[in-house]
Motif scaffolding. Sequence first.
Motif, mmCIF file in Angstrom:
data_model
loop_
_atom_site.group_PDB
_atom_site.id
_atom_site.type_symbol
_atom_site.label_atom_id
_atom_site.label_comp_id
_atom_site.label_asym_id
_atom_site.label_seq_id
_atom_site.Cartn_x
_atom_site.Cartn_y
_atom_site.Cartn_z
ATOM 1 N N CYS A 113 -1.594 -8.319 -11.419
ATOM 2 C CA CYS A 113 -1.584 -8.280 -9.951
ATOM 3 C C CYS A 113 -0.661 -9.351 -9.390
ATOM 4 O O CYS A 113 0.085 -9.107 -8.438
ATOM 5 C CB CYS A 113 -2.997 -8.431 -9.406
ATOM 6 S SG CYS A 113 -4.000 -6.956 -9.636
ATOM 7 N N ALA B 150 2.828 -8.216 -9.658
ATOM 8 C CA ALA B 150 3.116 -7.136 -8.712
ATOM 9 C C ALA B 150 3.032 -7.590 -7.255
ATOM 10 O O ALA B 150 3.233 -6.805 -6.343
ATOM 11 C CB ALA B 150 2.154 -5.985 -8.943
ATOM 12 N N THR C 102 -5.788 2.646 -1.331
ATOM 13 C CA THR C 102 -4.897 3.529 -2.061
ATOM 14 C C THR C 102 -3.962 2.699 -2.926
ATOM 15 O O THR C 102 -3.715 1.528 -2.647
ATOM 16 C CB THR C 102 -4.059 4.395 -1.109
ATOM 17 O OG1 THR C 102 -3.289 3.535 -0.263
ATOM 18 C CG2 THR C 102 -4.941 5.299 -0.259
ATOM 19 N N ILE C 103 -3.439 3.311 -3.959
ATOM 20 C CA ILE C 103 -2.475 2.671 -4.849
ATOM 21 C C ILE C 103 -1.297 3.606 -5.023
ATOM 22 O O ILE C 103 -1.420 4.814 -4.789
ATOM 23 C CB ILE C 103 -3.106 2.344 -6.220
ATOM 24 C CG1 ILE C 103 -3.611 3.612 -6.906
ATOM 25 C CG2 ILE C 103 -4.220 1.327 -6.088
ATOM 26 C CD1 ILE C 103 -4.022 3.415 -8.338
ATOM 27 N N PRO C 104 -0.160 3.077 -5.443
ATOM 28 C CA PRO C 104 0.990 3.957 -5.682
ATOM 29 C C PRO C 104 0.696 4.913 -6.830
ATOM 30 O O PRO C 104 -0.129 4.638 -7.699
ATOM 31 C CB PRO C 104 2.113 2.985 -6.074
ATOM 32 C CG PRO C 104 1.647 1.630 -5.668
ATOM 33 C CD PRO C 104 0.158 1.669 -5.632
ATOM 34 N N THR C 105 1.409 6.043 -6.834
ATOM 35 C CA THR C 105 1.236 7.005 -7.913
ATOM 36 C C THR C 105 1.759 6.419 -9.216
ATOM 37 O O THR C 105 2.623 5.545 -9.221
ATOM 38 C CB THR C 105 1.968 8.318 -7.611
ATOM 39 O OG1 THR C 105 3.340 8.034 -7.388
ATOM 40 C CG2 THR C 105 1.388 9.000 -6.385
ATOM 41 N N THR C 106 1.258 6.931 -10.317
ATOM 42 C CA THR C 106 1.641 6.439 -11.638
ATOM 43 C C THR C 106 3.035 6.920 -12.011
ATOM 44 O O THR C 106 3.526 7.930 -11.485
ATOM 45 C CB THR C 106 0.625 6.900 -12.686
ATOM 46 O OG1 THR C 106 1.014 6.339 -13.948
ATOM 47 C CG2 THR C 106 0.556 8.395 -12.823
ATOM 48 N N HIS C 107 3.637 6.218 -12.924
ATOM 49 C CA HIS C 107 4.940 6.603 -13.460
ATOM 50 C C HIS C 107 4.817 6.972 -14.944
ATOM 51 O O HIS C 107 5.767 6.874 -15.686
ATOM 52 C CB HIS C 107 5.946 5.470 -13.280
ATOM 53 C CG HIS C 107 6.222 5.145 -11.854
ATOM 54 N ND1 HIS C 107 6.962 5.954 -11.036
ATOM 55 C CD2 HIS C 107 5.834 4.112 -11.078
ATOM 56 C CE1 HIS C 107 7.019 5.442 -9.834
ATOM 57 N NE2 HIS C 107 6.348 4.320 -9.821
#
Length: 73
Positions: A11, A14, A61-66
């Motif tokens: 974290c 990021a 919410t969190i960003p979508t996975t890659h």
Amino acid sequence: MNCTGYAEAACHYAGIPLPDGSATVGLAGPGGATVAQTPAGLGSSLDNMKGQSGVNTNGGTIPTTHGPCNQKA
């Protein structure tokens, strides 16, 4: 490094601020008490943030996975 230390480091890297997850573990002996990063310590620190300005303890919410974390480039 345990799972809590890993999560805090990830974290931090990021740019996501987390409170200190340190907690006293075990019994205090002649050398004093041992302090370590623990899931309970982090949960307690997060719980103590309830009601602070800009803190949402109800989800988010969190960003979508890659893709999978262990995927080779």
